[in-house]
Each structure stands twice: as structure tokens, then as C-alpha cells.
Write a protein that holds these residues in place. Structure first.
Motif, PDB file in Angstrom:
ATOM      1  N   ILE A   1       0.851  -1.176   0.000  1.00 53.23           N
ATOM      2  CA  ILE A   1       0.000   0.000   0.000  1.00 53.23           C
ATOM      3  C   ILE A   1       0.893   1.235   0.000  1.00 53.23           C
ATOM      4  O   ILE A   1       1.931   1.270   0.654  1.00 53.23           O
TER       5      ILE A   1
ATOM      6  N   GLY B   1      -2.186   5.591   0.981  1.00 61.21           N
ATOM      7  CA  GLY B   1      -3.273   4.618   0.956  1.00 61.21           C
ATOM      8  C   GLY B   1      -4.028   4.612  -0.351  1.00 61.21           C
ATOM      9  O   GLY B   1      -4.940   3.811  -0.541  1.00 61.21           O
TER      10      GLY B   1
ATOM     11  N   THR C   1      -2.804   0.356  -4.061  1.00 62.10           N
ATOM     12  CA  THR C   1      -2.533  -0.942  -3.459  1.00 62.10           C
ATOM     13  C   THR C   1      -2.159  -1.934  -4.551  1.00 62.10           C
ATOM     14  O   THR C   1      -2.475  -1.745  -5.730  1.00 62.10           O
TER      15      THR C   1
ATOM     16  N   THR D   1      -7.036  -8.066   1.954  1.00 59.07           N
ATOM     17  CA  THR D   1      -7.172  -6.624   1.771  1.00 59.07           C
ATOM     18  C   THR D   1      -6.177  -5.909   2.657  1.00 59.07           C
ATOM     19  O   THR D   1      -6.118  -6.159   3.865  1.00 59.07           O
TER      20      THR D   1
ATOM     21  N   SER E   1      -4.810  -2.267   4.164  1.00 59.83           N
ATOM     22  CA  SER E   1      -5.289  -0.920   4.458  1.00 59.83           C
ATOM     23  C   SER E   1      -4.342  -0.283   5.466  1.00 59.83           C
ATOM     24  O   SER E   1      -3.506  -0.969   6.056  1.00 59.83           O
TER      25      SER E   1
END
Length: 124
Positions: A51, A55, A58, A69, A71
């Protein structure tokens, strides 16, 4: 410099979920791209996800797309890896790594700083 500490690993049955955390300290975290890698016994360290510092970008390995996922919460200096539908082949030590760059790194040699890793075990 950035210091990284992973947590959240453990044992889970196939099909289960885990969320890994990578807590960072150091004044450059917010300008650092963060990657997750994993290494199983007898295998090379492989890219899992990354990432960008904001942000906004990705990237994922094909083997985890649609299941994992990545984050980040810059207010908490933490990056997360949500892992769903885990498979036995996902078992490994998971590492997070940091690198300040204008591109999104994906190779281990592109990252400057590494955590100590957290173990993920997936039983069938």
C-alpha cells in the motif's frame, strides 16, 4: 527510520479469517509505502500486498487477490492485512516492510525496514 512490529498471527482452520497488524514507529511512517511478505519453510520470501504512503494505491499477489485486503490508518501508524478464506498454502511467517518511494515496491530488496514477523498457521 521506521520500526515495525507485526501482530495478529495465529492458527485458523481453512476458510477462516485473520487480521494482521503492522504497528510502526518513527517519523517517516507517513511517507512510507508498506508491504506484506510471507515466507514458508524451505521457500523464498514472497510478496503478498503493498500500500502506498497515502493509501491511494494498493497491489496484491495473484494468489491472494479477492481474499486479502491491505489498508492503513496513518493516525494510528498502523497497516492492516485482512485475510479471508484462508487456505493451507497461506501458512507462513508474515512480515511487513517499509520503503519511502514514489512507486509502489513489490520486491523484498526494494524495502529498507522489516519487522520480525508473525506466524500464520492454517489447518485443513
Amino acid at each position: 527510520q521506521v520500526q515495525l512490529v507485526e501482530s495478529g498471527g495465529g492458527s485458523v482452520q481453512a476458510g477462516g479469517s485473520l487480521r494482521l497488524s503492522c504497528a510502526a514507529s518513527g517519523h517517516t511512517f507517513r511517507s512510507s509505502n508498506i508491504g506484506w511478505f510471507r515466507q514458508a519453510p524451505g521457500k523464498e520470501r514472497e510478496f503478498v500486498a503493498a500500500i502506498s504512503y497515502s493509501g491511494g494505491s494498493t497491489g496484491y499477489a495473484d494468489s491472494v487477490k479477492g481474499r486479502f485486503t491491505i489498508s492503513r490508518d496513518n493516525a494510528k501508524n498502523t497497516v492492516y492485512l485482512q485475510m479471508n478464506s484462508l487456505k493451507p498454502e497461506d501458512a507462513a511467517i508474515y512480515y511487513c516492510a517499509a520503503r519511502s518511494a514514489r512507486w509502489l515496491p513489490s520486491r523484498p530488496d526494494e524495502f529498507n525496514y522489516w519487522g520480525q514477523g508473525t506466524q500464520v498457521t492454517v489447518s485443513s
